[in-house]
Design a protein around this motif. Structure first.
Motif, PDB file in Angstrom:
ATOM      1  N   ILE A 247       8.733  -4.537  -7.887  1.00  0.00           N
ATOM      2  CA  ILE A 247       7.768  -4.005  -6.927  1.00  0.00           C
ATOM      3  C   ILE A 247       7.750  -2.482  -6.983  1.00  0.00           C
ATOM      4  O   ILE A 247       6.681  -1.850  -6.982  1.00  0.00           O
ATOM      5  CB  ILE A 247       8.108  -4.495  -5.502  1.00  0.00           C
ATOM      6  CG1 ILE A 247       7.895  -6.007  -5.398  1.00  0.00           C
ATOM      7  CG2 ILE A 247       7.267  -3.771  -4.459  1.00  0.00           C
ATOM      8  CD1 ILE A 247       6.460  -6.463  -5.627  1.00  0.00           C
ATOM      9  N   ILE A 248       8.919  -1.862  -7.036  1.00  0.00           N
ATOM     10  CA  ILE A 248       8.995  -0.405  -7.129  1.00  0.00           C
ATOM     11  C   ILE A 248       8.309   0.094  -8.395  1.00  0.00           C
ATOM     12  O   ILE A 248       7.511   1.046  -8.372  1.00  0.00           O
ATOM     13  CB  ILE A 248      10.462   0.061  -7.067  1.00  0.00           C
ATOM     14  CG1 ILE A 248      10.984  -0.057  -5.632  1.00  0.00           C
ATOM     15  CG2 ILE A 248      10.611   1.498  -7.575  1.00  0.00           C
ATOM     16  CD1 ILE A 248      12.456   0.270  -5.482  1.00  0.00           C
ATOM     17  N   ASP A 249       8.601  -0.555  -9.508  1.00  0.00           N
ATOM     18  CA  ASP A 249       7.990  -0.124 -10.768  1.00  0.00           C
ATOM     19  C   ASP A 249       6.475  -0.321 -10.758  1.00  0.00           C
ATOM     20  O   ASP A 249       5.728   0.560 -11.204  1.00  0.00           O
ATOM     21  CB  ASP A 249       8.609  -0.886 -11.945  1.00  0.00           C
ATOM     22  CG  ASP A 249       9.957  -0.317 -12.370  1.00  0.00           C
ATOM     23  OD1 ASP A 249      10.281   0.812 -11.956  1.00  0.00           O
ATOM     24  OD2 ASP A 249      10.690  -1.012 -13.108  1.00  0.00           O
ATOM     25  N   TYR A 250       6.015  -1.460 -10.272  1.00  0.00           N
ATOM     26  CA  TYR A 250       4.572  -1.723 -10.331  1.00  0.00           C
ATOM     27  C   TYR A 250       3.803  -0.726  -9.469  1.00  0.00           C
ATOM     28  O   TYR A 250       2.738  -0.231  -9.873  1.00  0.00           O
ATOM     29  CB  TYR A 250       4.245  -3.151  -9.881  1.00  0.00           C
ATOM     30  CG  TYR A 250       2.876  -3.578 -10.377  1.00  0.00           C
ATOM     31  CD1 TYR A 250       2.749  -4.218 -11.606  1.00  0.00           C
ATOM     32  CD2 TYR A 250       1.726  -3.310  -9.655  1.00  0.00           C
ATOM     33  CE1 TYR A 250       1.503  -4.582 -12.100  1.00  0.00           C
ATOM     34  CE2 TYR A 250       0.469  -3.668 -10.127  1.00  0.00           C
ATOM     35  CZ  TYR A 250       0.361  -4.307 -11.357  1.00  0.00           C
ATOM     36  OH  TYR A 250      -0.875  -4.651 -11.847  1.00  0.00           O
ATOM     37  N   TYR A 251       4.315  -0.414  -8.283  1.00  0.00           N
ATOM     38  CA  TYR A 251       3.598   0.476  -7.380  1.00  0.00           C
ATOM     39  C   TYR A 251       3.787   1.960  -7.713  1.00  0.00           C
ATOM     40  O   TYR A 251       2.872   2.758  -7.503  1.00  0.00           O
ATOM     41  CB  TYR A 251       4.032   0.228  -5.941  1.00  0.00           C
ATOM     42  CG  TYR A 251       3.493  -1.062  -5.341  1.00  0.00           C
ATOM     43  CD1 TYR A 251       2.254  -1.582  -5.711  1.00  0.00           C
ATOM     44  CD2 TYR A 251       4.228  -1.758  -4.393  1.00  0.00           C
ATOM     45  CE1 TYR A 251       1.764  -2.754  -5.173  1.00  0.00           C
ATOM     46  CE2 TYR A 251       3.746  -2.936  -3.830  1.00  0.00           C
ATOM     47  CZ  TYR A 251       2.522  -3.438  -4.222  1.00  0.00           C
ATOM     48  OH  TYR A 251       2.036  -4.602  -3.673  1.00  0.00           O
ATOM     49  N   PHE A 252       4.959   2.351  -8.217  1.00  0.00           N
ATOM     50  CA  PHE A 252       5.265   3.783  -8.307  1.00  0.00           C
ATOM     51  C   PHE A 252       5.628   4.272  -9.709  1.00  0.00           C
ATOM     52  O   PHE A 252       5.616   5.472  -9.946  1.00  0.00           O
ATOM     53  CB  PHE A 252       6.420   4.127  -7.359  1.00  0.00           C
ATOM     54  CG  PHE A 252       6.238   3.561  -5.983  1.00  0.00           C
ATOM     55  CD1 PHE A 252       5.112   3.841  -5.231  1.00  0.00           C
ATOM     56  CD2 PHE A 252       7.193   2.709  -5.441  1.00  0.00           C
ATOM     57  CE1 PHE A 252       4.930   3.306  -3.973  1.00  0.00           C
ATOM     58  CE2 PHE A 252       7.026   2.171  -4.173  1.00  0.00           C
ATOM     59  CZ  PHE A 252       5.890   2.458  -3.440  1.00  0.00           C
ATOM     60  N   ASP A 253       5.962   3.389 -10.621  1.00  0.00           N
ATOM     61  CA  ASP A 253       6.367   3.788 -11.967  1.00  0.00           C
ATOM     62  C   ASP A 253       5.825   2.777 -12.962  1.00  0.00           C
ATOM     63  O   ASP A 253       6.546   2.261 -13.824  1.00  0.00           O
ATOM     64  CB  ASP A 253       7.899   3.863 -12.036  1.00  0.00           C
ATOM     65  CG  ASP A 253       8.398   4.709 -13.191  1.00  0.00           C
ATOM     66  OD1 ASP A 253       7.581   5.431 -13.795  1.00  0.00           O
ATOM     67  OD2 ASP A 253       9.606   4.655 -13.489  1.00  0.00           O
ATOM     68  N   SER A 254       4.531   2.523 -12.860  1.00  0.00           N
ATOM     69  CA  SER A 254       3.917   1.388 -13.563  1.00  0.00           C
ATOM     70  C   SER A 254       3.950   1.537 -15.076  1.00  0.00           C
ATOM     71  O   SER A 254       3.875   0.539 -15.803  1.00  0.00           O
ATOM     72  CB  SER A 254       2.474   1.197 -13.097  1.00  0.00           C
ATOM     73  OG  SER A 254       1.712   2.370 -13.344  1.00  0.00           O
ATOM     74  N   SER A 255       4.061   2.770 -15.580  1.00  0.00           N
ATOM     75  CA  SER A 255       4.123   2.936 -17.035  1.00  0.00           C
ATOM     76  C   SER A 255       5.354   2.239 -17.619  1.00  0.00           C
ATOM     77  O   SER A 255       5.348   1.850 -18.801  1.00  0.00           O
ATOM     78  CB  SER A 255       4.140   4.418 -17.404  1.00  0.00           C
ATOM     79  OG  SER A 255       5.286   5.067 -16.870  1.00  0.00           O
ATOM     80  N   GLU A 256       6.397   2.069 -16.810  1.00  0.00           N
ATOM     81  CA  GLU A 256       7.581   1.338 -17.248  1.00  0.00           C
ATOM     82  C   GLU A 256       7.248  -0.115 -17.577  1.00  0.00           C
ATOM     83  O   GLU A 256       7.956  -0.774 -18.326  1.00  0.00           O
ATOM     84  CB  GLU A 256       8.665   1.375 -16.161  1.00  0.00           C
ATOM     85  CG  GLU A 256       9.339   2.714 -15.984  1.00  0.00           C
ATOM     86  CD  GLU A 256      10.274   3.021 -17.135  1.00  0.00           C
ATOM     87  OE1 GLU A 256      11.161   2.193 -17.428  1.00  0.00           O
ATOM     88  OE2 GLU A 256      10.100   4.083 -17.773  1.00  0.00           O
ATOM     89  N   LEU A 257       6.167  -0.610 -16.977  1.00  0.00           N
ATOM     90  CA  LEU A 257       5.754  -2.000 -17.176  1.00  0.00           C
ATOM     91  C   LEU A 257       4.548  -2.108 -18.096  1.00  0.00           C
ATOM     92  O   LEU A 257       3.990  -3.196 -18.277  1.00  0.00           O
ATOM     93  CB  LEU A 257       5.418  -2.637 -15.824  1.00  0.00           C
ATOM     94  CG  LEU A 257       6.519  -2.612 -14.767  1.00  0.00           C
ATOM     95  CD1 LEU A 257       5.989  -3.125 -13.432  1.00  0.00           C
ATOM     96  CD2 LEU A 257       7.711  -3.448 -15.220  1.00  0.00           C
ATOM     97  N   GLY A 258       4.113  -0.973 -18.655  1.00  0.00           N
ATOM     98  CA  GLY A 258       2.938  -0.986 -19.510  1.00  0.00           C
ATOM     99  C   GLY A 258       1.641  -1.061 -18.737  1.00  0.00           C
ATOM    100  O   GLY A 258       0.604  -1.485 -19.275  1.00  0.00           O
ATOM    101  N   VAL A 259       1.668  -0.657 -17.472  1.00  0.00           N
ATOM    102  CA  VAL A 259       0.488  -0.696 -16.601  1.00  0.00           C
ATOM    103  C   VAL A 259       0.092   0.740 -16.259  1.00  0.00           C
ATOM    104  O   VAL A 259       0.958   1.562 -15.915  1.00  0.00           O
ATOM    105  CB  VAL A 259       0.773  -1.490 -15.314  1.00  0.00           C
ATOM    106  CG1 VAL A 259      -0.411  -1.426 -14.349  1.00  0.00           C
ATOM    107  CG2 VAL A 259       1.116  -2.941 -15.659  1.00  0.00           C
ATOM    108  N   SER A 260      -1.180   1.058 -16.323  1.00  0.00           N
ATOM    109  CA  SER A 260      -1.639   2.411 -16.012  1.00  0.00           C
ATOM    110  C   SER A 260      -1.599   2.657 -14.504  1.00  0.00           C
ATOM    111  O   SER A 260      -1.638   1.711 -13.705  1.00  0.00           O
ATOM    112  CB  SER A 260      -3.070   2.622 -16.512  1.00  0.00           C
ATOM    113  OG  SER A 260      -3.988   1.863 -15.738  1.00  0.00           O
TER     114      SER A 260
END
Length: 583
Positions: A247-260
């Protein structure tokens, strides 16, 4: 004013601090006041005209400068149910859905009080479009002096740091009772100050808001991800940490997940840890696919804790619903409120020992392991107390920068990643769990990492105002690393703890707000509970049962909300102007 009678103003009564129903006041209930949103959206047209003297075209001029296609006029007695319903009715009359309003989660909430506290729109696209204060284009109100005004920005410049222009001048006009027209004010009114304090400076303090113009956005379909079955895996600390980190990555550090970032900010949530509201075709599918891939990447770790069947179930714990808007997703299906947006019902947060702590986005990214642990610990604590910790975090932050640089939202509010509904100072033994160490260190260790506390004369301010309750106070005045004990008397807490207003705004911003309050309402006719200026005498309150008679200011901050001196329903501005002048 003549009789020194205080006034409290109520629309929906959603204020957890009781700001709208202060004891021993003249109570103005706005629910019967003139409605405007039933006229539907006003489509704005580009032309070469300037803003007219009466400011009639000012809302559309500002909306177009923000690249917004339409506006809607909302009366001071309306709630979001009415606004959403009228926008939806207009959309359904078109060949395709056209517009979207950014507003509150519960349909019964007022666009007024919600907005003036900041306005958290986590499940209404707020991470794409800004907070509630960022949606306002023009305000009509009656000041404590009885002056009937409307005002809004008339000059602005490009703002490289935000999606909306920077406001450089605010203009206003006064209603002329004899001609029933808008014209120049005969009295000096600082419209720049009013524009600043109304948007974020808490409701009920500055006068009576009669209407606002709000910007509308191009419609995008809602893809709702409901992950209620994900909560079944939260007792396992490994599965819980994996969820919190995703949740933290998707909302605040999405590049870690390959999401812009552009795709990330399409999703957000209110106090719903296991739901995500994603706007735009495919936005929910992207969230869902990214979650499933994330679990796949942690298969080996999870299989040391769960069976293969459980891991597969965890990967599939979200299900997607596609609707036109949130009203459809939470529509009341039967009974007298059929067709309306669902409500949250009675919420215990108002009296619960919960503090709304704004956790900076930068701190989250720099201390991701701690942020994961903090979210997980607060989930465990709230789940022990209520059976579910789903409402432990508010994801309405960390999106676009939308400030026009002329509003009262705190720096902590603008820079937050999420708002932690932190359960502090509670008897954890009674909950059946040991106190989570990271929660125990929230005030003593974590907050000093997040905020500059080196100046003992300037508290930084880090509380969220939306949903702040009667039990909400800042830390000890003498030691900011210790939270305010709940087992103290009300007088002890008010005397020895940072006031809620200062906990929200910080010392410097609160000083500015209080100075404007003194100029606008020197007699404190509008002196609502926990509002700006209301803490000026709060430490002088006597304990219940004291023999001394209270002084002039001693009862001006009473937290009691059971009675009012008198209650009036208003349907027109003229009667309200007359009443404020007489009283």
């Amino acid at each position: 004013k003549e009789h020194s009678v205080e006034v409290s103003v109520k629309n929906s009564g959603h204020s957890y601090t009781g700001a709208s129903t202060k004891k021993d006041t003249l109570h103005l209930n706005m629910r019967s006041y003139q409605k405007h949103s039933s006229k539907g959206p006003i489509v704005c047209q580009q032309d070469d005209t300037t803003i007219d003297d009466a400011l009639n075209n000012q809302p559309c001029k500002l909306a177009l400068a923000r690249n917004k296609p339409a506006v809607i006029h909302v009366g001071g007695g309306e709630n979001w149910n009415m606004v959403y319903g009228n926008v939806k009715a207009y959309n359904e009359q078109q060949d395709t859905y056209m517009y979207h309003a950014v507003g509150g989660s519960a349909g019964s909430v007022s666009p007024m009080g919600w907005t003036w506290q900041g306005g958290l729109a986590g499940n209404m696209g707020g991470r794409m479009y800004g907070f509630g204060v960022d949606q306002v284009l023009q305000i009509e109100m009656i000041l404590p002096s009885g002056l009937h005004i409307k005002f809004g920005p008339t000059e602005w410049t490009d703002n490289a740091d935000a999606i909306y222009p920077k406001t450089t001048k605010v203009s206003g006009v006064c209603f002329q009772e004899d001609t029933e027209t808008w014209g120049s004010c005969q009295e000096d009114v600082n419209f720049d100050d009013l524009w600043f304090v109304l948007r974020g400076g808490l409701g009920g303090s500055w006068g009576v808001v009669l209407s606002v113009f709000l910007q509308l956005h191009p419609h995008q379909p809602l893809e709702l991800l409901a992950g209620f079955t994900c909560e079944a895996f939260m007792p396992n600390p490994v599965a819980r940490d994996i969820y919190m980190r995703f949740i933290i990555d998707y909302y605040f550090d999405s590049s870690e997940l390959g999401v812009s970032k552009d795709d990330s900010i399409k999703c957000g949530a209110a106090s719903e840890l296991f739901s995500s509201y994603c706007y735009g075709e495919g936005a929910g599918d992207l969230f869902l696919t990214t979650w499933q891939n994330y679990i796949s990447g942690h298969n080996q770790t999870l299989q040391e804790e769960l069976t293969i069947e459980e891991v597969n179930s965890y990967a599939g714990c979200f299900f997607k619903t596609e609707v036109n808007d949130k009203t459809e997703a939470y529509q009341v299906l039967e009974g007298p409120y059929k067709g309306r947006a669902g409500d949250d019902g009675l919420n215990p947060i108002g009296t619960a020992p919960i503090q709304n702590i704004l956790i900076p986005k930068k701190w989250i990214l720099d201390n991701k392991d701690k942020a994961v642990s903090l979210m997980g610990a607060n989930y465990v604590a709230t789940a022990a107390g209520s059976g579910s910790g789903a409402g432990a975090v508010y994801f309405a932050f960390g999106g676009v920068e939308a400030s026009d640089q002329a509003n009262a939202l705190s720096e902590a509010h603008r820079n937050a990643g999420f708002m932690l509904l932190a359960l502090v100072n509670v008897p954890y033994d009674a909950l059946g769990i040991p106190i989570p160490p990271i929660l125990a260190s929230l005030y003593s260790e974590l907050l000093p990492e997040m905020y500059d506390m080196t100046d003992s004369n300037s508290f930084p301010g880090y509380y969220g105002s939306n949903h702040a309750g009667q039990a909400s106070l800042g830390p000890l005045r003498s030691n900011w690393t210790q939270s305010c004990p709940l087992d103290w008397t009300e007088k002890e807490r008010n005397d020895k703890c940072i006031p809620l207003q200062e906990a929200i705004y910080g010392t410097e911003l609160l000083d500015r707000l209080e100075a404007i309050k003194e100029a606008i309402d020197p007699h404190y006719m509008f002196d609502c509970n926990r509002c700006i200026g209301n803490n000026r005498a709060i430490t002088s309150q006597p304990e219940p049962g004291d023999d001394d008679e209270p002084g002039d200011d001693d009862d001006s901050n009473s937290g009691a909300t059971a009675t009012t001196t008198a209650s009036f329903l208003f349907t027109g501005a003229a009667a309200l102007v007359s009443l404020l002048i007489v009283f």
